[in-house]
Design a protein around this motif. Structure first.
Motif, PDB file in Angstrom:
ATOM      1  N   VAL A   6       5.648   5.800  -3.524  1.00 37.32           N
ATOM      2  CA  VAL A   6       5.067   4.662  -4.230  1.00 37.32           C
ATOM      3  C   VAL A   6       6.159   3.666  -4.611  1.00 37.32           C
ATOM      4  CG1 VAL A   6       3.812   3.941  -6.295  1.00 37.32           C
ATOM      5  CG2 VAL A   6       3.138   6.032  -5.102  1.00 37.32           C
ATOM      6  N   ARG A   7       7.300   4.189  -5.067  1.00 37.89           N
ATOM      7  CA  ARG A   7       8.415   3.323  -5.463  1.00 37.89           C
ATOM      8  C   ARG A   7       8.940   2.506  -4.277  1.00 37.89           C
ATOM      9  NH1 ARG A   7      11.206   4.055  -9.897  1.00 37.89           N
ATOM     10  NH2 ARG A   7      10.549   6.245  -9.977  1.00 37.89           N
ATOM     11  N   ASP A   8       9.074   3.146  -3.117  1.00 31.86           N
ATOM     12  CA  ASP A   8       9.590   2.464  -1.918  1.00 31.86           C
ATOM     13  C   ASP A   8       8.644   1.357  -1.465  1.00 31.86           C
ATOM     14  OD1 ASP A   8      11.818   4.069  -1.911  1.00 31.86           O
ATOM     15  OD2 ASP A   8      11.045   5.463  -0.402  1.00 31.86           O
ATOM     16  N   TYR A   9       7.349   1.682  -1.428  1.00 34.93           N
ATOM     17  CA  TYR A   9       6.363   0.678  -1.021  1.00 34.93           C
ATOM     18  C   TYR A   9       6.358  -0.502  -1.990  1.00 34.93           C
ATOM     19  CZ  TYR A   9       4.279   4.028   2.284  1.00 34.93           C
ATOM     20  OH  TYR A   9       4.059   4.895   3.319  1.00 34.93           O
ATOM     21  N   ALA A  10       6.429  -0.215  -3.280  1.00 36.66           N
ATOM     22  CA  ALA A  10       6.415  -1.276  -4.293  1.00 36.66           C
ATOM     23  C   ALA A  10       7.617  -2.195  -4.129  1.00 36.66           C
ATOM     24  CB  ALA A  10       6.394  -0.658  -5.693  1.00 36.66           C
ATOM     25  N   TRP A  11       8.786  -1.623  -3.869  1.00 34.80           N
ATOM     26  CA  TRP A  11      10.004  -2.424  -3.689  1.00 34.80           C
ATOM     27  C   TRP A  11       9.866  -3.342  -2.477  1.00 34.80           C
ATOM     28  CZ3 TRP A  11      13.725  -3.459  -0.071  1.00 34.80           C
ATOM     29  CH2 TRP A  11      14.906  -4.068  -0.542  1.00 34.80           C
ATOM     30  N   GLN A  12       9.384  -2.797  -1.364  1.00 27.86           N
ATOM     31  CA  GLN A  12       9.239  -3.599  -0.151  1.00 27.86           C
ATOM     32  C   GLN A  12       8.321  -4.796  -0.372  1.00 27.86           C
ATOM     33  OE1 GLN A  12       7.871  -1.075   3.044  1.00 27.86           O
ATOM     34  NE2 GLN A  12       9.486   0.436   2.707  1.00 27.86           N
ATOM     35  N   TYR A  13       7.163  -4.543  -0.974  1.00 28.20           N
ATOM     36  CA  TYR A  13       6.179  -5.615  -1.131  1.00 28.20           C
ATOM     37  C   TYR A  13       6.683  -6.714  -2.052  1.00 28.20           C
ATOM     38  CZ  TYR A  13       1.664  -7.895  -1.680  1.00 28.20           C
ATOM     39  OH  TYR A  13       0.653  -8.813  -1.675  1.00 28.20           O
ATOM     40  N   PHE A  14       7.253  -6.312  -3.186  1.00 34.19           N
ATOM     41  CA  PHE A  14       7.642  -7.308  -4.177  1.00 34.19           C
ATOM     42  C   PHE A  14       8.833  -8.151  -3.732  1.00 34.19           C
ATOM     43  CE2 PHE A  14       9.107  -8.289  -8.711  1.00 34.19           C
ATOM     44  CZ  PHE A  14       8.179  -9.309  -8.851  1.00 34.19           C
ATOM     45  N   VAL A  15       9.819  -7.523  -3.113  1.00 28.62           N
ATOM     46  CA  VAL A  15      11.005  -8.261  -2.672  1.00 28.62           C
ATOM     47  C   VAL A  15      10.659  -9.261  -1.569  1.00 28.62           C
ATOM     48  CG1 VAL A  15      13.219  -8.059  -1.463  1.00 28.62           C
ATOM     49  CG2 VAL A  15      12.714  -6.555  -3.390  1.00 28.62           C
ATOM     50  N   ILE A  16       9.798  -8.843  -0.632  1.00 20.41           N
ATOM     51  CA  ILE A  16       9.459  -9.729   0.486  1.00 20.41           C
ATOM     52  C   ILE A  16       8.524 -10.855   0.034  1.00 20.41           C
ATOM     53  CG2 ILE A  16       8.314  -9.875   2.733  1.00 20.41           C
ATOM     54  CD1 ILE A  16       9.275  -6.996   3.258  1.00 20.41           C
ATOM     55  N   TYR A  17       7.376 -10.471  -0.540  1.00 18.52           N
ATOM     56  CA  TYR A  17       6.394 -11.499  -0.901  1.00 18.52           C
ATOM     57  C   TYR A  17       6.769 -12.234  -2.184  1.00 18.52           C
ATOM     58  CZ  TYR A  17       1.972 -13.703  -2.111  1.00 18.52           C
ATOM     59  OH  TYR A  17       1.004 -14.618  -2.459  1.00 18.52           O
ATOM     60  N   GLY A  18       7.150 -11.487  -3.213  1.00 18.90           N
ATOM     61  CA  GLY A  18       7.471 -12.106  -4.487  1.00 18.90           C
ATOM     62  C   GLY A  18       8.819 -12.794  -4.510  1.00 18.90           C
ATOM     63  N   GLY A  19       9.743 -12.358  -3.649  1.00 21.62           N
ATOM     64  CA  GLY A  19      11.083 -12.928  -3.652  1.00 21.62           C
ATOM     65  C   GLY A  19      11.347 -13.916  -2.527  1.00 21.62           C
ATOM     66  N   ILE A  20      11.322 -13.419  -1.299  1.00 22.18           N
ATOM     67  CA  ILE A  20      11.684 -14.258  -0.150  1.00 22.18           C
ATOM     68  C   ILE A  20      10.746 -15.452   0.014  1.00 22.18           C
ATOM     69  CG2 ILE A  20      11.910 -14.277   2.369  1.00 22.18           C
ATOM     70  CD1 ILE A  20      12.829 -11.341   2.175  1.00 22.18           C
ATOM     71  N   PHE A  21       9.444 -15.238  -0.253  1.00 20.22           N
ATOM     72  CA  PHE A  21       8.465 -16.319  -0.080  1.00 20.22           C
ATOM     73  C   PHE A  21       8.091 -16.988  -1.396  1.00 20.22           C
ATOM     74  CE2 PHE A  21       7.841 -13.817   3.777  1.00 20.22           C
ATOM     75  CZ  PHE A  21       7.793 -14.815   4.748  1.00 20.22           C
TER      76      PHE A  21
END
Length: 449
Positions: free
Chosen positions: A125-140
């Motif tokens: 759950v932690r790994d999936y959460a990190w991936q989603y937030f960094v890509i969508y919430g950060g990069i975009f």
């Protein structure tokens, strides 16, 4: 030109219907996202549900500018201000969005790991959460922020249909991207949560491009970047004067929701998934009330800017009755067909039973939410922003969070206890906002003399 059009004469239905359709379609796509993820991995559902609150938190941060811009523009349009004045507000908002998105991008990319360490999560759950937030919430981050601002500007001018079209295209782009990421169509690799986040981000890029085209085509919309470095300080001050306190109520609510989700996480993954599924279903219930609330904010701005405060006072009561009626009808329908609806999202018996139970208690919550959405929108549009903020902060923490903790954790009621705490906050706050509107104290806060 913009200053020759009587915006207050725009029919409420013309404003509300596209916003409602946009909300429903956006929620539908979000629900499809959740169902897609549920076929991929239940841990992914819990992870995206967790960080989606932080994505929403970013959205609220940008709404400081978007909402402030929208309210100021609505009152300026009602007062028939010049195109130069209107353009100054749009330019000031653009500058602030750019700076804020740059700062938040860096915070998300470098701070997500520390943020997730505050939760008791399984490794997956932690790994999936990190991936989603960094890509969508950060990069975009910038594209998300700028599309929100562009949409706010178009709606302020009454162009809600165009904003709806952009939303539909962007969300369809998101669904297609999710399918390509999760199902391996055309021999493409299965990218999982990272692919879903990338698809959501790309949809925001599409949204920005379409909004730019629409704004350029609408000759009465005063928004160009020429001379953006010479925007008067007064324009920044006006947007922030309204935007900062206005968004404060939303920020307080979202942070309190994050705290509540942290408490729910101690009940296990099934509880977190049940929370996500129930809220996904309820978004359809309050979509119409939310649309009426958004349109009420715009109309109140037009009326107050034009000095027609008595008309605003009477109209808002009608808008609220429509919103509440729609919410109550929808929650009854959902409860009548809840078993097959919940089965779309999950086949886990414990989760299914818990979601069905929460939907019964949701009638209490949705009644109060419909009052909040309309009267808070009306108060914001009229320029009365401090009272909803101050009372909202008190209610979020003194009633919702504390009540949820006492009922859900201390009394052992679990998610039902949390639901009762949230419902009590929504209902009591909605009644207080109704009384504020009836007091007419908002009439002295107009931005236009």
């Amino acid at each position: 030109m913009a200053d020759k059009i009587n915006r207050g004469a725009l029919p409420m239905v013309k404003l509300t219907l596209p916003i409602a359709m946009e909300q429903i379609f956006r929620i539908l796509v979000s629900s499809v996202d959740t169902m897609m993820l549920s076929t991929y991995n239940n841990d992914a559902v819990a992870a995206v549900g967790l960080v989606s609150q932080y994505v929403f938190f970013l959205t609220l941060v940008f709404s400081v500018i978007g909402t402030g811009c929208s309210i100021v523009l609505a009152q300026f349009l009602g007062a028939k201000k010049s195109d130069k004045d209107l353009n100054n507000i749009a330019q000031a908002s653009t500058v602030m969005v750019f700076v804020m998105s740059l700062v938040l991008t860096l915070l998300v990319i470098f701070g997500t790991g520390a943020l997730l360490s505050c939760y008791e999560l399984e490794d997956a759950v932690r790994d999936y959460a990190w991936q989603y937030f960094v890509i969508y919430g950060g990069i975009f981050c910038f594209f998300n922020a700028f599309s929100l601002l562009q949409g706010a500007i178009l709606r302020s001018y009454g162009y809600t249909k165009e904003a709806m079209i952009v939303s539909i295209v962007a969300n369809l782009t998101n669904v297609l991207g999710n399918a390509l990421s999760l199902y391996g169509w055309f021999g493409l690799p299965v990218l999982g949560v990272a692919g879903v986040a990338g698809a959501s981000g790309f949809a925001m890029v599409v949204s920005c491009i379409m909004f730019t085209v629409y704004i350029r085509r609408k000759k009465d919309v005063a928004f160009n970047l020429k001379g953006i470095t010479k925007v008067p300080h007064e324009s920044f001050r006006l947007v922030l004067k309204v935007g900062v306190p206005t968004a404060g109520e939303g920020l307080s609510y979202n942070v309190s929701q994050i705290v509540i989700m942290a408490m729910i996480s101690t009940l296990g993954t099934n509880a977190m998934s049940s929370q996500v599924y129930t809220m996904t279903i309820l978004r359809f219930v309050f979509a119409t009330a939310m649309a009426v609330g958004n349109a009420t904010q715009i109309k109140a701005g037009y009326y107050v800017g034009a000095g027609e405060k008595e008309i605003a006072y009477k109209k808002v009561f009608i808008y609220q009755l429509v919103a509440t009626g729609c919410s109550m009808i929808m929650i009854v329908i959902v409860n009548l067909i809840k078993n097959p609806v919940v089965s779309i999202f999950t086949d886990i018996p414990e989760v299914h039973a818990l979601v069905c139970t929460l939907l019964i208690y949701s009638a209490y919550m949705e009644f109060g939410r419909s009052l909040n959405l309309v009267y808070v929108g009306a108060l914001k549009g009229a320029g009365d922003v401090r009272f909803p903020v101050l009372y909202g902060i008190f209610s979020n923490w003194g009633i919702m969070v504390l009540g949820s903790y006492i009922l859900g954790i201390k009394c052992g009621l679990g998610l039902v206890g949390f639901w009762l705490g949230i419902g009590t906050d929504e209902t009591t706050r909605g009644i207080v906002m109704l009384l504020r509107w009836k007091s007419r104290r908002w009439q002295k806060y107009a931005l236009i003399s």
